[in-house]
Design an enzyme around this catalytic site. Structure first.
Site, PDB file in Angstrom:
ATOM      1  N   HIS A 121       2.147  -0.369  -0.185  1.00  0.00           N
ATOM      2  CA  HIS A 121       0.720  -0.676  -0.278  1.00  0.00           C
ATOM      3  C   HIS A 121       0.352  -1.382  -1.581  1.00  0.00           C
ATOM      4  O   HIS A 121       0.874  -1.099  -2.648  1.00  0.00           O
ATOM      5  CB  HIS A 121      -0.098   0.612  -0.161  1.00  0.00           C
ATOM      6  CG  HIS A 121       0.158   1.590  -1.285  1.00  0.00           C
ATOM      7  ND1 HIS A 121      -0.540   1.569  -2.460  1.00  0.00           N
ATOM      8  CD2 HIS A 121       1.054   2.599  -1.403  1.00  0.00           C
ATOM      9  CE1 HIS A 121      -0.113   2.528  -3.257  1.00  0.00           C
ATOM     10  NE2 HIS A 121       0.861   3.171  -2.643  1.00  0.00           N
ATOM     11  N   ASP A 122      -0.525  -2.349  -1.460  1.00  0.00           N
ATOM     12  CA  ASP A 122      -1.146  -3.034  -2.596  1.00  0.00           C
ATOM     13  C   ASP A 122      -0.178  -3.850  -3.445  1.00  0.00           C
ATOM     14  O   ASP A 122      -0.515  -4.243  -4.568  1.00  0.00           O
ATOM     15  CB  ASP A 122      -1.895  -2.028  -3.494  1.00  0.00           C
ATOM     16  CG  ASP A 122      -2.961  -1.249  -2.736  1.00  0.00           C
ATOM     17  OD1 ASP A 122      -3.937  -1.871  -2.298  1.00  0.00           O
ATOM     18  OD2 ASP A 122      -2.802  -0.018  -2.559  1.00  0.00           O
ATOM     19  N   GLY A 139       4.447   1.215  -4.465  1.00  0.00           N
ATOM     20  CA  GLY A 139       3.098   0.668  -4.442  1.00  0.00           C
ATOM     21  C   GLY A 139       2.746  -0.160  -5.655  1.00  0.00           C
ATOM     22  O   GLY A 139       3.167   0.113  -6.780  1.00  0.00           O
TER      23      GLY A 139
END
Length: 257
Positions: A121-122, A139
Site C-alpha cells: 500500500h501507498d 508500505g
C-alpha cells in the site's frame, strides 16, 4: 476497435473499459475500475476496486491489482491503485491499493514487474524500472526512475530507492539507497557506481566522473553532512549532483554506506 472479452471472464457493469482491450478467460474486473485502451489481460487476472490503469499494459496470469491493503490500520476507506502505460506485469504479481495515509499506490510507465513480486500500500514506483522475481516492497516505499532491482530483495517500509541503481539479488535493507550506485554484498552496502547502467542510459564520461567524485567526498567523511558540504563547496553542482544532495539531505531512514 471493440474490446475482446472472453465469455468466461467477469466484468462488473460499472467498470469503465476503454477500447481494443483483450480480457482473457477467468479474469475478474470489479466495480470502480477504470482502464484505458489496448491493454491485454491474459487469463486469471484480477482488477480489484480502485484500479486506475492507463494503456498498452500487458498483465499475465494470476496477477492481482489494487488488492485490499495488508495493513491492520486500513478501515475500508476508498483508495486507488494507479498503473501507468506500457507496463509488463508478470505472473502472480500483487499490487495493493492505498490507505488513508496517502490514498494511492502508484506505478508509473514502461516498467517490468517480474513474477511473484509484491508492491504494498501507498508505494510509489517510477518509470522504466525493472523489478525482479519475488522482490517485496513494504508500505510506502518509493522507487525512482530507471532503478534495476534484482530478484528476492526485501525493502522495509518507508525506504527510498534512488534512480539508476542496481541492487543485487537477495538483498535486504531498511535504509535508503542513493541514486546511481550498486548496492550489494552481505550485509548490503555501497558497492560502487552502476557504471554499466549509466553508460547504457547515455551518461557521459564527464558526468560519471563527477558522480564518482561526489560519492568519494561524501563517503570519505564520517558524517554525511560534512561530505555533502564539501561537495557543495568544491564541485560544480550539476543536476545529477543536486539529485544526490537532495536525496541524502531528505533521507528519512539513513543512507546505505
Amino acid at each position: 476497435m471493440a474490446n475482446q472479452i472472453s465469455p468466461m471472464a467477469y466484468v462488473h457493469p460499472d467498470a469503465k473499459i476503454g477500447d481494443n482491450n483483450i480480457i482473457g478467460p477467468f479474469c475478474y474486473i470489479d466495480a470502480d475500475v477504470i482502464i484505458g485502451d489496448n491493454n491485454k489481460m491474459q487469463n486469471s487476472v484480477t482488477l480489484n476496486q480502485g484500479t486506475r490503469m492507463g494503456s498498452n499494459n500487458e498483465i499475465f496470469p494470476g496477477a492481482s491489482i489494487s488488492t485490499k491493503p495488508q495493513d491492520l490500520k486500513y478501515r475500508g476507506e476508498a483508495t486507488i491503485c494507479e498503473i501507468g502505460d506500457n507496463n509488463s506485469i508478470r505472473e502472480s504479481v500483487t499490487i495493493s491499493r492505498g490507505t488513508a495515509s496517502k490514498g494511492k499506490t502508484k506505478v508509473g510507465s514502461n516498467n517490468l514487474l517480474m513474477e511473484n513480486m509484491h508492491i504494498a500500500h501507498d508505494c510509489v514506483i517510477g518509470n522504466y524500472c525493472i523489478i525482479g522475481n519475488s522482490t517485496k516492497f513494504a508500505g510506502e516505499v518509493v522507487v525512482d526512475d530507471f532503478a534495476i532491482i534484482s530478484a528476492e530483495c526485501l525493502f522495509h517500509q518507508f525506504t527510498h530507492i534512488g534512480g539508476y541503481v542496481m541492487i543485487q539479488g537477495g538483498s535486504r535493507t531498511s535504509q535508503d539507497i542513493p541514486p546511481y550506485v550498486i548496492a550489494g554484498k552481505e550485509p548490503i552496502r555501497f558497492a560502487g557506481l552502476n557504471l554499466v547502467g549509466l553508460r547504457r542510459r547515455g551518461f557521459s564520461n564527464e558526468t560519471i566522473a563527477s558522480i564518482r567524485e561526489a560519492y568519494n567526498k561524501i563517503y570519505a567523511k564520517g558524517i554525511l553532512k560534512e561530505g555533502i558540504q564539501e561537495v557543495k563547496d568544491t564541485m560544480e553542482v550539476t543536476k545529477e549532483i543536486q539529485y544526490i544532495i537532495d536525496f541524502i539531505e531528505t533521507a528519512q531512514r539513513g543512507i546505505l554506506r
